[in-house]
Design an enzyme around this catalytic site. Structure first.
Site, PDB file in Angstrom:
ATOM      1  CG  HIS A 263      -2.098   1.051   1.297  1.00  0.00           C
ATOM      2  ND1 HIS A 263      -2.546   1.793   0.316  1.00  0.00           N
ATOM      3  CD2 HIS A 263      -2.937   1.077   2.483  1.00  0.00           C
ATOM      4  CE1 HIS A 263      -3.372   2.640   0.535  1.00  0.00           C
ATOM      5  NE2 HIS A 263      -3.863   2.188   1.796  1.00  0.00           N
ATOM      6  CG  HIS A 302      -4.711   0.583  -8.190  1.00  0.00           C
ATOM      7  ND1 HIS A 302      -5.951   0.488  -7.802  1.00  0.00           N
ATOM      8  CD2 HIS A 302      -4.079   1.198  -7.485  1.00  0.00           C
ATOM      9  CE1 HIS A 302      -6.163   1.289  -6.873  1.00  0.00           C
ATOM     10  NE2 HIS A 302      -5.041   1.819  -6.629  1.00  0.00           N
ATOM     11  CG  ASP A 358       2.893   4.426  -4.488  1.00  0.00           C
ATOM     12  OD1 ASP A 358       2.706   5.641  -3.810  1.00  0.00           O
ATOM     13  OD2 ASP A 358       2.185   3.578  -3.593  1.00  0.00           O
TER      14      ASP A 358
HETATM   15  N1  CMC Z   1       4.241  -7.063 -10.312  1.00  0.00           N
HETATM   16  C1  CMC Z   1       4.112  -8.313 -10.908  1.00  0.00           C
HETATM   17  N2  CMC Z   1       2.967  -8.973 -10.843  1.00  0.00           N
HETATM   18  C2  CMC Z   1       1.949  -8.509 -10.437  1.00  0.00           C
HETATM   19  C3  CMC Z   1       1.916  -7.209  -9.788  1.00  0.00           C
HETATM   20  C4  CMC Z   1       3.262  -6.410  -9.770  1.00  0.00           C
HETATM   21  N3  CMC Z   1       3.295  -5.212  -9.368  1.00  0.00           N
HETATM   22  N4  CMC Z   1       0.834  -6.875  -9.532  1.00  0.00           N
HETATM   23  C5  CMC Z   1       0.091  -7.944  -9.699  1.00  0.00           C
HETATM   24  N5  CMC Z   1       0.746  -8.962 -10.406  1.00  0.00           N
HETATM   25  C6  CMC Z   1       0.196 -10.231 -10.996  1.00  0.00           C
HETATM   26  C7  CMC Z   1      -0.156 -10.971 -10.020  1.00  0.00           C
HETATM   27  O1  CMC Z   1       0.803 -11.819  -9.385  1.00  0.00           O
HETATM   28  C8  CMC Z   1      -1.290 -11.743 -10.267  1.00  0.00           C
HETATM   29  O2  CMC Z   1      -0.772 -12.730 -11.285  1.00  0.00           O
HETATM   30  P1  CMC Z   1      -1.286 -14.074 -11.621  1.00  0.00           P
HETATM   31  O3  CMC Z   1      -2.852 -13.965 -11.973  1.00  0.00           O
HETATM   32  O4  CMC Z   1      -0.617 -14.720 -12.640  1.00  0.00           O
HETATM   33  O5  CMC Z   1      -1.429 -14.790 -10.037  1.00  0.00           O
HETATM   34  C9  CMC Z   1      -2.181 -10.791 -11.063  1.00  0.00           C
HETATM   35  O6  CMC Z   1      -1.071  -9.941 -11.539  1.00  0.00           O
HETATM   36  C10 CMC Z   1      -3.102 -10.042 -10.317  1.00  0.00           C
HETATM   37  O7  CMC Z   1      -2.561  -9.560  -9.198  1.00  0.00           O
HETATM   38  P2  CMC Z   1      -3.231  -9.592  -7.691  1.00  0.00           P
HETATM   39  O8  CMC Z   1      -2.249  -9.740  -6.541  1.00  0.00           O
HETATM   40  O9  CMC Z   1      -4.411 -10.503  -7.678  1.00  0.00           O
HETATM   41  O10 CMC Z   1      -3.707  -7.910  -7.840  1.00  0.00           O
HETATM   42  P3  CMC Z   1      -4.268  -7.339  -6.532  1.00  0.00           P
HETATM   43  O11 CMC Z   1      -5.529  -6.347  -6.876  1.00  0.00           O
HETATM   44  O12 CMC Z   1      -4.530  -8.139  -5.269  1.00  0.00           O
HETATM   45  O13 CMC Z   1      -3.072  -6.479  -5.992  1.00  0.00           O
HETATM   46  C11 CMC Z   1      -1.671  -4.559  -5.813  1.00  0.00           C
HETATM   47  C12 CMC Z   1      -3.280  -4.880  -6.200  1.00  0.00           C
HETATM   48  C13 CMC Z   1      -1.491  -2.941  -5.935  1.00  0.00           C
HETATM   49  C14 CMC Z   1      -1.452  -5.077  -4.402  1.00  0.00           C
HETATM   50  C15 CMC Z   1      -0.602  -5.454  -6.633  1.00  0.00           C
HETATM   51  O14 CMC Z   1      -0.750  -4.888  -7.959  1.00  0.00           O
HETATM   52  C16 CMC Z   1       0.855  -5.041  -6.052  1.00  0.00           C
HETATM   53  O15 CMC Z   1       1.407  -5.748  -5.370  1.00  0.00           O
HETATM   54  N6  CMC Z   1       1.680  -4.025  -6.800  1.00  0.00           N
HETATM   55  C17 CMC Z   1       2.747  -3.718  -6.243  1.00  0.00           C
HETATM   56  C18 CMC Z   1       2.807  -2.957  -5.073  1.00  0.00           C
HETATM   57  C19 CMC Z   1       2.276  -1.500  -5.430  1.00  0.00           C
HETATM   58  O16 CMC Z   1       2.843  -0.696  -6.167  1.00  0.00           O
HETATM   59  N7  CMC Z   1       1.460  -1.052  -4.614  1.00  0.00           N
HETATM   60  C20 CMC Z   1       1.020   0.444  -4.542  1.00  0.00           C
HETATM   61  C21 CMC Z   1      -0.410   0.333  -5.133  1.00  0.00           C
HETATM   62  S1  CMC Z   1      -1.090   1.854  -5.560  1.00  0.00           S
HETATM   63  C22 CMC Z   1      -1.243   2.759  -4.011  1.00  0.00           C
HETATM   64  C23 CMC Z   1      -1.395   2.432  -2.709  1.00  0.00           C
HETATM   65  O17 CMC Z   1      -2.719   1.683  -2.877  1.00  0.00           O
HETATM   66  O18 CMC Z   1      -1.054   2.516  -1.769  1.00  0.00           O
END
Ligand code: CMC
Length: 448
Positions: A263, A302, A358
């Site tokens: 986050h 996201h 970010d």
């Molecule tokens: N790098 C690589 N793969 C990713 C990423 C990433 N940053 N984000 C998602 N994926 C993949 C994930 O592995 C999954 O793949 P598969 O379907 O093969 O298992 C797919 O994309 C869907 O991901 P998810 O984890 O189900 O997505 P989510 O909605 O639960 O997670 C998130 C959203 C923001 C936590 C995630 O995209 C992430 O970890 N991003 C990196 C951390 C980040 O930049 N966070 C800041 C978010 S914006 C500001 C805030 O909210 O504070």
């Protein structure tokens, strides 16, 4: 039948038809009508709208973000953070007179009780400023015990003003403590962002001259981070607020949620990641490690945006202004190469992973001289207005009760208690914990 869904319980043949609302929601009461014991299993609330809200609109497919109906692009260009904070909390932009009063109220509440200062001085010398901030915000509830009278409008307003006003002071104190510098008291002649910069950087001179470009860039970043509907920290704020805890305790919980690297901790994690990649040439190899599941591309992806995060575009423009004023960040080239390569790569395209707010904000903070540990703190300062807007909305929402989700119990069935000597010795590994890399040695200082 129009836009509706019909659910049939095939055990009983009972059928319920409910309308699909214009915002694509259906009421969960439909299930209760079928069978009061039915539950929706929705881990991490992926398909759950937990409240109705009039504060922030996000269209993740189109990349749209509006606060109270105003497009984020217009607010970032023409407004100020304090005006946006007023908008979020009160629902309308302030009149000229209201804005003067609001600015005055915030400005005269920037000081903290001397015991708050003493409290902060007791932290371990290398305490993370975000940990200090979370704890000190919680401690504020002990300084303002009347805060628990959350249904008294005057008391509520006072705590909102105090929280927005004191966040920059606490944030700057946390930084000054971590570098062993004396705390700088607020200067009430300065605007919100400049005052914060003054408390961060002033050294032994009577006044602090902030570069107006940097002060404006910081204010824009504050606007962009002020709210983002039901994210993890806002959900924490609403969950704790739903038990009618005081706003300091609820805000501390929200800030704690923000601390995590998925986050608000992502901006810090992005810079650490870019530092590890270190060169444009190393970008392809790094992306392969991400695709093998050996870590995430921080600052990408996201839950809601399946398109370019509109905040990321504005942050990129703001970065240009800051780099023109203070010189570029050497990691910028790595970030640009990473973005280009990821956006052309099937893995990221298929999963609709785009840069989020970010990805570039950390590069700006770093160019402005903020240490990495302050990045999430820089997110918490402006998000306070959003958390409080949701807290106020929650308290006035007659549909809301104490947050209390249900679960699917998947543990052991009933079994008899055995004395320790009669139990097996084999360890039962918890299969639900993912394998994680060991923490590096420097992350485990030797302490009592
Ligand atoms: N790098 C690589 N793969 C990713 C990423 C990433 N940053 N984000 C998602 N994926 C993949 C994930 O592995 C999954 O793949 P598969 O379907 O093969 O298992 C797919 O994309 C869907 O991901 P998810 O984890 O189900 O997505 P989510 O909605 O639960 O997670 C998130 C959203 C923001 C936590 C995630 O995209 C992430 O970890 N991003 C990196 C951390 C980040 O930049 N966070 C800041 C978010 S914006 C500001 C805030 O909210 O504070």
């Amino acid at each position: 039948m129009g836009d509706s869904i019909t659910l049939t319980d095939n055990r009983t043949g009972t059928t319920v038809t409910v309308p699909i609302e214009a915002d694509d929601t259906i009421p969960s009461s439909a299930l209760r009508q079928l069978d009061p014991n039915l539950r929706v299993y929705d881990p991490s609330f992926v398909s759950t709208a937990s409240c109705a809200s009039r504060i922030t609109y996000v269209d993740g497919q189109q990349g749209v973000l509006r606060y109270r109906g105003y497009p984020i692009e217009q607010l970032a260009e023409r407004s100020s953070y304090l005006e946006v904070a007023y908008l979020l909390i009160h629902g309308e932009l302030p009149s000229a007179e209201e804005l003067v009063t609001w600015r005055h109220e915030i400005t005269v509440h920037t000081y903290v009780h001397e015991n708050v200062k003493h409290f902060m001085q007791q932290f371990q010398y290398d305490a993370h400023p975000m940990g200090m901030l979370v704890s000190t915000v919680a401690a504020l509830s002990t300084f303002y015990p009347e805060a628990k009278y959350i249904f008294d409008a005057e008391v509520r307003h006072k705590q909102i003003v105090r929280l927005i006003a004191k966040m920059p002071t606490l944030a700057a104190f946390a930084h000054r403590f971590s570098v062993g510098m004396p705390f700088v008291y607020p200067d009430n002649d300065l605007d919100y962002a400049t005052n914060f910069l003054s408390m961060m950087w002033r050294v032994g001179v009577p006044a602090y001259e902030a570069d107006p470009v940097l002060a404006r860039a910081l204010d824009v970043l504050f606007i962009l981070h002020a709210d983002h509907e039901q994210n993890c920290s806002t959900t924490a704020m609403r969950t704790v607020g739903s038990s009618h805890a005081d706003p300091y305790s609820a805000t501390a919980a929200a800030a704690a949620a923000l601390y995590g690297p998925l986050h608000g901790g992502a901006n810090e994690a992005v810079i650490r990641m870019l530092g590890r990649i270190a060169s444009v040439e190393a970008v392809p190899a790094f992306l392969e490690t991400v695709k093998r599941g050996e870590g995430r591309l921080m600052g990408f992806g996201h839950r809601v945006y399946k398109h370019y995060d509109p905040r990321a575009s504005i942050v990129k423009q703001t970065a240009d202004d800051v780099f023109a004023a203070v010189g570029t960040n050497p990691l910028l080239d790595v970030a640009l190469a990473l973005e280009e390569a990821a956006l052309a790569d099937d893995y990221f395209v298929e999963r609709q992973l785009y840069p989020n707010v970010d990805f570039y904000s950390g590069l700006i903070y770093q160019a402005m001289g903020f240490p990495l540990e302050m990045f999430t703190v820089l997110f918490a300062i402006p998000r306070t207005a959003g958390w409080l807007a949701h807290w106020v909305e929650l308290l006035g929402d007659r549909e809301q009760r104490i947050a209390r989700p249900r679960q699917r119990y998947t543990g052991a069935g009933e079994r008899p208690y055995l004395p320790a000597g009669e139990r097996g010795t084999g360890e039962a590994p918890d299969a639900t914990l993912p394998p994680t890399a060991a923490a590096p040695a420097e992350a485990r200082p030797r302490r009592l």
